[in-house]
Design an enzyme around this catalytic site. Structure first.
Site, PDB file in Angstrom:
ATOM      1  N   ARG A 183     -13.365  10.261  25.179  1.00 23.14           N
ATOM      2  CA  ARG A 183     -13.612  11.589  25.740  1.00 23.14           C
ATOM      3  C   ARG A 183     -13.789  12.649  24.664  1.00 23.14           C
ATOM      4  O   ARG A 183     -13.002  12.745  23.726  1.00 23.14           O
ATOM      5  CB  ARG A 183     -12.476  11.996  26.680  1.00 23.14           C
ATOM      6  CG  ARG A 183     -12.750  13.324  27.379  1.00 23.14           C
ATOM      7  CD  ARG A 183     -11.661  13.689  28.359  1.00 23.14           C
ATOM      8  NE  ARG A 183     -11.657  12.807  29.505  1.00 23.14           N
ATOM      9  CZ  ARG A 183     -10.598  12.086  29.879  1.00 23.14           C
ATOM     10  NH1 ARG A 183      -9.494  12.143  29.187  1.00 23.14           N
ATOM     11  NH2 ARG A 183     -10.658  11.316  30.934  1.00 23.14           N
ATOM     12  N   ARG A 231     -12.379   6.880  17.601  1.00 23.93           N
ATOM     13  CA  ARG A 231     -12.739   8.221  17.113  1.00 23.93           C
ATOM     14  C   ARG A 231     -12.858   8.163  15.591  1.00 23.93           C
ATOM     15  O   ARG A 231     -11.867   7.896  14.904  1.00 23.93           O
ATOM     16  CB  ARG A 231     -11.688   9.262  17.506  1.00 23.93           C
ATOM     17  CG  ARG A 231     -11.480   9.422  18.997  1.00 23.93           C
ATOM     18  CD  ARG A 231     -10.576  10.612  19.296  1.00 23.93           C
ATOM     19  NE  ARG A 231     -10.085  10.598  20.663  1.00 23.93           N
ATOM     20  CZ  ARG A 231     -10.763  11.052  21.703  1.00 23.93           C
ATOM     21  NH1 ARG A 231     -11.974  11.549  21.523  1.00 23.93           N
ATOM     22  NH2 ARG A 231     -10.253  11.010  22.916  1.00 23.93           N
ATOM     23  N   HIS A 278      -9.568   0.542  23.408  1.00 24.74           N
ATOM     24  CA  HIS A 278      -8.682   1.483  22.731  1.00 24.74           C
ATOM     25  C   HIS A 278      -7.854   0.822  21.633  1.00 24.74           C
ATOM     26  O   HIS A 278      -7.216   1.501  20.828  1.00 24.74           O
ATOM     27  CB  HIS A 278      -7.748   2.141  23.768  1.00 24.74           C
ATOM     28  CG  HIS A 278      -7.058   3.370  23.281  1.00 24.74           C
ATOM     29  ND1 HIS A 278      -5.705   3.415  23.041  1.00 24.74           N
ATOM     30  CD2 HIS A 278      -7.534   4.599  22.974  1.00 24.74           C
ATOM     31  CE1 HIS A 278      -5.368   4.627  22.627  1.00 24.74           C
ATOM     32  NE2 HIS A 278      -6.456   5.365  22.578  1.00 24.74           N
TER      33      HIS A 278
END
Length: 715
Positions: free
Chosen positions: A430, A400, A460
């Site tokens: 997401r 992100r 991740h």
């Protein structure tokens, strides 16, 4: 089938190259009754956020912000978890066996608890509104405007709002419009005072994506009057519908929350981009999982809206007060409040007067602790690498990114300076899918090599490796972090980031990048990692092995301790091992911010588990794992929680802390958090969120950690 939480109903669809040959589950899963239902535990966490909003010692602006966070959390919970449970019910036994035993019963309990929390929310908001009025801050409705404000509102409507709204006369529309997720609508009954014409129904979408929700009105000296955008529209309804001849209007807010699942298959190629683009479009049409409405809405209008949308009493119908989409209250105008004395971030002392970040970390490992330490050090490191003529390559993962990412800016400039830059971009992060698609395009246009991911795996791990060549020597440095490489969230998320030149750690990070770069993603590449535990290969086994040693020591009457910190704990195998440790007498302590599916008290255990959750100004986001290890503590930081999705369906990495000073620093910080008795809640078996009250001295952990780091001397 990939569920919204990242878990798969059918792991047999995962290619063999992705799944390790040896299973990581050494023991059968414990019975479900030995764990707290994940979704119920999550609601307990959100109740802690609501507690912050109700705490009168919290500054008023922060209390309003916590109401916004609570509302935003609940929206995402319905989009993802409630949607998942509904899908599980449609899968029958297969879905139930994999995730939850009784999704239908859990949905019933969710409905009950959400309505209870909504009542509590309304009481908290009423209390906050009273306090706002005491501070001369007033939220005015359309019926409370003086003449000057009425004139202002009409002018604002004509200049800013009118062209951004189009009423929908829903009774004349054959296909009922798809109500947007995240939007709010005014549902309106149009009538005449003399009942001379039949009443009609209409909808207006409130344009909060293009206009501010809060409009500051002309006010008396020393006062601040604010009107919500929907109330401004309410005031102007006679103008909007003037040509219909109606003179009586009843308008109430409604909103729909939709299933946010993206159905994406296993093909990681250019087609993934098209799948995500299609999925983003389909998400707008996802099945409704919650319908929220003003409890004072006209009953005939409510019945009509439910019928046209195909809703029933089983569809999480939530009656509420006048205001909805409280998530917008996270952006309530700050300017009207007295200045809030935030604790300022500061540069880590070792970098304060250093001409080069790389030079410092070539001398010693350094741990940054956000948001106490400035994230600028990470940006400076990448800027430095971008212009250093001796740097040949930069490899980095991105999950992100900030909206105007300085990280991306540094990487783009590195390419312009002739560096080879590789970015592993997770398109399936997401609610950041669209943003990451845009970043992909921009990075590739600049010549960055962009890797998109792995089938059935999210990337991740938070990693960076910088390669530098001086003469015949190759020097490498990098960092591994518990949080996203996002300068905006780093101001409010509590995370740790290890900057290092440790050869063993760098070698394993390079192996992870090789695994991600290789087309077949051969798991054997990860088997070469000797220092970093990695998912999906051996992360769970590593922690099981470390816990087994503590259990063995406890059984031999030696000191044994396990201290863990994470966002969520729901992995059944690791929870069973924690129970085994408590039964053996291991001193188990946990700091869990969110979901905690583990019970913490049992008469059969020699020692109960000490578990707390800290909710305060900063979001506790770090993952830390400490094992006593016979007095030679093993300390790790990681990007992963103890959840199935992190351990089996994501690429994650944990870093052992080998530097004694940094290791002690992390232990000290964890001890501060475990001694907290102001913002720490006890995680008991019932998860009642009772504040921890131990100790004679009040310890607000985030303030104490700030003091600890600010006063710390480095050599």
């Amino acid at each position: 089938m990939r569920l919204p939480n990242g878990e798969n109903l059918d792991i047999m669809t995962v290619p063999e190259a992705i799944i390790p040959k040896k299973t990581t589950r050494k023991k059968p899963l414990p019975e479900k009754k030995k764990m707290i239902a994940r979704d119920i535990s999550w609601l307990s966490f959100n109740a802690r956020v609501l507690q912050e909003a109700s705490d009168k010692t919290v500054p008023l602006h922060e209390r309003i912000r916590f109401l916004g966070i609570f509302s935003n959390n609940l929206d995402e919970f319905f989009r993802v978890r409630v949607a998942t449970l509904k899908r599980m019910m449609s899968f029958g036994k297969a879905g139930k066996m994999h995730l939850e035993e009784n999704p239908d019963k859990i949905l019933d309990e969710i409905q009950t608890r959400v309505i209870e929390q909504q009542r509590e929310f309304d009481l908290v908001w009423k209390d906050i509104a009273t306090e706002m009025e005491a501070q001369h801050i007033f939220l005015r409705t359309e019926k409370q405007l003086n003449k000057e404000q009425q004139k202002f509102v009409l002018n604002y409507f004509n200049e800013q709002v009118r062209t951004n709204i189009i009423p929908l006369m829903i009774e004349s529309i054959q296909q009922f419009p798809i109500l947007r997720d995240k939007s709010i609508y005014l549902a309106i009954v149009l009538a005449r005072q003399d009942n001379s014409v039949r009443q009609k129904f209409a909808l207006i979408e409130i344009p909060t994506t293009v206009l501010p929700r809060f409009i500051i009105l002309p006010s008396k000296p020393g006062e601040h009057d604010i009107i919500l955008l929907e109330d401004l529209v309410r005031f102007c309804l006679p103008n909007i519908f003037s040509y219909f001849g109606y003179d009586k209007f009843s308008a109430h807010i409604i909103k729909v929350t939709r299933d946010a699942e993206l159905d994406i298959d296993n093909d990681i190629s250019d087609s993934l981009i098209h799948q995500i683009e299609k999925g983003l479009k389909d998400r707008r049409k996802g099945k409704p999982v919650r319908f929220v409405y003003d409890k004072d809405i006209d009953p005939l209008l409510l019945e009509y809206l439910m019928r046209r949308q195909g809703l029933s009493g089983k569809d999480n119908l939530i009656p509420g007060a006048r205001i909805h989409n409280f998530k917008d209250f996270m952006d309530f105008p700050e300017s009207i409040f007295p200045p809030h004395l935030h604790r300022k971030t500061f540069t880590h002392p070792l970098f304060l007067n250093a001409p080069s970040v790389m030079h410092v970390i070539q001398q010693q490992d350094v741990m940054l602790h956000f948001p106490y330490h400035s994230f600028d050090t990470i940006i400076d490191l990448l800027r430095e690498a971008a212009i250093d003529p001796n740097v040949s390559s930069i490899k980095i993962t991105a999950y992100r990114l900030a909206r105007n990412s300085k990280i991306v800016n540094a990487l783009v400039n590195a390419v312009r300076n002739g560096k080879q830059v590789t970015v592993v971009l997770e398109l399936r992060a997401r609610f950041d899918e669209a943003a990451n698609l845009d970043w992909k395009s921009r990075l590739e246009e600049e010549g960055v090599k962009v890797l998109l991911g792995i089938p059935n795996m999210k990337i991740h791990a938070k990693l960076c490796v910088i390669k530098k060549r001086i003469g015949t020597k190759t020097l490498q440095c990098g960092f591994i972090s518990t949080g996203n490489l996002n300068e905006r969230t780093a101001r409010v998320y509590g995370d740790h980031c290890l900057l290092t030149t440790n050869r063993a750690i760098i070698a394993d990070m390079n192996r992870i990048f090789s695994y991600l770069e290789t087309p077949r993603h051969d798991i054997k590449i990860l088997e070469g990692c000797k220092t970093l535990p990695v998912s999906p290969l051996n992360m769970r086994d590593t922690f099981l092995r470390l816990m087994d040693r503590e259990i063995k020591n406890a059984k031999h009457k030696k000191k044994a301790a396990i201290t863990v910190k994470m966002n969520s704990l729901s992995d059944a195998v690791l929870i069973a091992k924690l129970y085994e440790a408590a039964k053996a007498g291991v001193d188990v302590k946990m700091v869990i911010r969110g979901i905690c599916c583990a019970y913490t008290e049992n008469k059969k255990w020699k020692k109960n588990i000490t578990a707390v959750s800290i909710v305060d100004e900063y979001l506790e986001h770090a993952r830390v794992f400490i094992f006593h290890h016979g007095g030679q503590e093993k300390v790790y930081i990681a990007s992963c929680d103890w959840m199935i999705r992190n351990l089996d369906h994501r690429v994650e990495a944990a870093a052992p802390i080998t530097d004694p000073a940094i290791r002690q620093e992390l232990i000290d910080i964890m001890n501060i958090q475990l001694s907290g008795n102001v913002k720490a809640r006890v995680l008991d078996n019932e998860q009642t969120n009772q504040y921890r009250k131990d100790g004679d001295k009040k310890v607000r952990t985030q303030i104490e950690i700030y003091k600890y780091l600010h006063e710390k001397q480095y050599h």
